[in-house]
Design an enzyme around this catalytic site. Structure first.
Site, mmCIF file in Angstrom:
data_model
loop_
_atom_site.group_PDB
_atom_site.id
_atom_site.type_symbol
_atom_site.label_atom_id
_atom_site.label_comp_id
_atom_site.label_asym_id
_atom_site.label_seq_id
_atom_site.Cartn_x
_atom_site.Cartn_y
_atom_site.Cartn_z
ATOM 1 N N SER A 44 0.827 -1.192 0.000
ATOM 2 C CA SER A 44 0.000 0.000 0.000
ATOM 3 C C SER A 44 0.872 1.258 0.000
ATOM 4 O O SER A 44 1.696 1.455 -0.874
ATOM 5 C CB SER A 44 -0.955 -0.040 1.200
ATOM 6 N N ASP A 180 -5.677 -3.090 -2.556
ATOM 7 C CA ASP A 180 -4.698 -2.899 -1.488
ATOM 8 C C ASP A 180 -4.131 -4.222 -0.957
ATOM 9 O O ASP A 180 -4.865 -5.116 -0.545
ATOM 10 C CB ASP A 180 -5.365 -2.131 -0.347
#
Length: 284
Positions: A44, A180
């Protein structure tokens, strides 16, 4: 006697929204201490910082000078007078509304995120341009599993690694719908070892347990997601040789990108506290 060779240091940069800016301070202090990582793995926000470090010699000023305001900012909506809060909520809803029922050509926040990545390392840069081994971690929504990205366009991979469901459209790649990476593996220590790391240091910048209940729906949603994520994250971080946990202020919010300098300083201070242990791990 010949000098003992230093061990290859792998650094895993975890996700945590704006808190991930502390990774800049971590990397800066490691470099000044002569402990620059040999291998990087990013999740991320950690993949944005890691990718920039991996492809740019001038990574530090590039990250410090980047306009992070294009990423989601929610601190305005939580502080200030009533008019300011209402205005901030309105701006956020205008950006999110087109994607609430279907994905639009603007792709929600994805366009803004891609613009940030292009600023940092360009549209045409690939993993082959990295000056050290680097991997970005994403989650395949279709297969429900972790995906390790190590080839192809860097911007696409990093965008996928940080695409928060609800804020950004999944990135389509090789039949996978990528979002993510923190949802499938917040601390991919094993990936760093597979890339050749002898020792692995992981940086945990996720949110701690909240002392107070959330005051609004968005805060409650984030708090609930984080509660379920926290135990899983800790089970993964324990595989690292050392875990760095920057000491954030309780007011540091996951989607507040307004305090760049302060967040970087938190990362620097964390490394400073653990310099002896880091040097010992790296064989220094």
């Amino acid at each position: 006697m010949p000098a003992t060779p230093s061990l290859r240091l792998g650094l895993v940069l975890g996700g945590g929204g704006a808190r991930g800016l502390a990774h800049i301070g971590v990397l800066e202090r490691l470099e000044t201490a002569g402990l620059a990582p040999d291998i990087l793995v990013g999740v991320s926000m950690g993949s944005i910082i890691g990718a920039t470090y991996a492809v740019r010699q001038d990574w530090s000023p590039a990250l410090r000078e980047e306009d992070w305001s294009r990423l989601p900012v929610v601190n305005e909506a939580l502080e200030g007078d009533l008019l300011q809060r209402v205005s901030a909520y309105g701006r956020t809803l205008r950006r999110l509304a087109p994607t609430m029922t279907h994905w639009t050509p603007s792709k929600g926040f994805s366009s803004d995120a891609r613009a940030t990545l292009v600023d940092l390392f360009g549209e045409e840069t690939t993993f082959a341009d990295c000056r050290l081994p680097f991997a970005a971690i994403a989650t395949d929504l279709r297969a429900g599993e972790r995906v390790v990205l190590r080839a192809g366009p860097l911007a696409d991979a990093v965008l996928a690694s940080g695409s928060i469901p609800g804020l950004a459209r999944p990135v389509e790649r090789d039949g996978a719908a990528l979002v993510d990476g923190g949802f499938s593996d917040p601390a991919p220590v094993d990936v760093a070892r597979e890339l050749g790391a002898d020792v692995v240091v992981a940086v945990q910048v996720g949110l701690p347990a909240g002392d107070e209940p959330a005051e609004n729906w968005s805060g409650a949603m984030l708090q609930a997601l984080e509660a379920g994520h926290r135990a899983f994250a800790e089970s993964r971080f324990r595989h690292a040789d050392l875990v760095l946990r920057p000491a954030f202020s309780s007011r540091t919010r996951m989607l507040d990108f307004s305090a760049v300098v302060e967040l970087i300083a938190v990362g620097e201070a964390c490394v400073e506290e653990h310099l002896d242990g880091l040097a010992a791990l790296a064989g220094g």
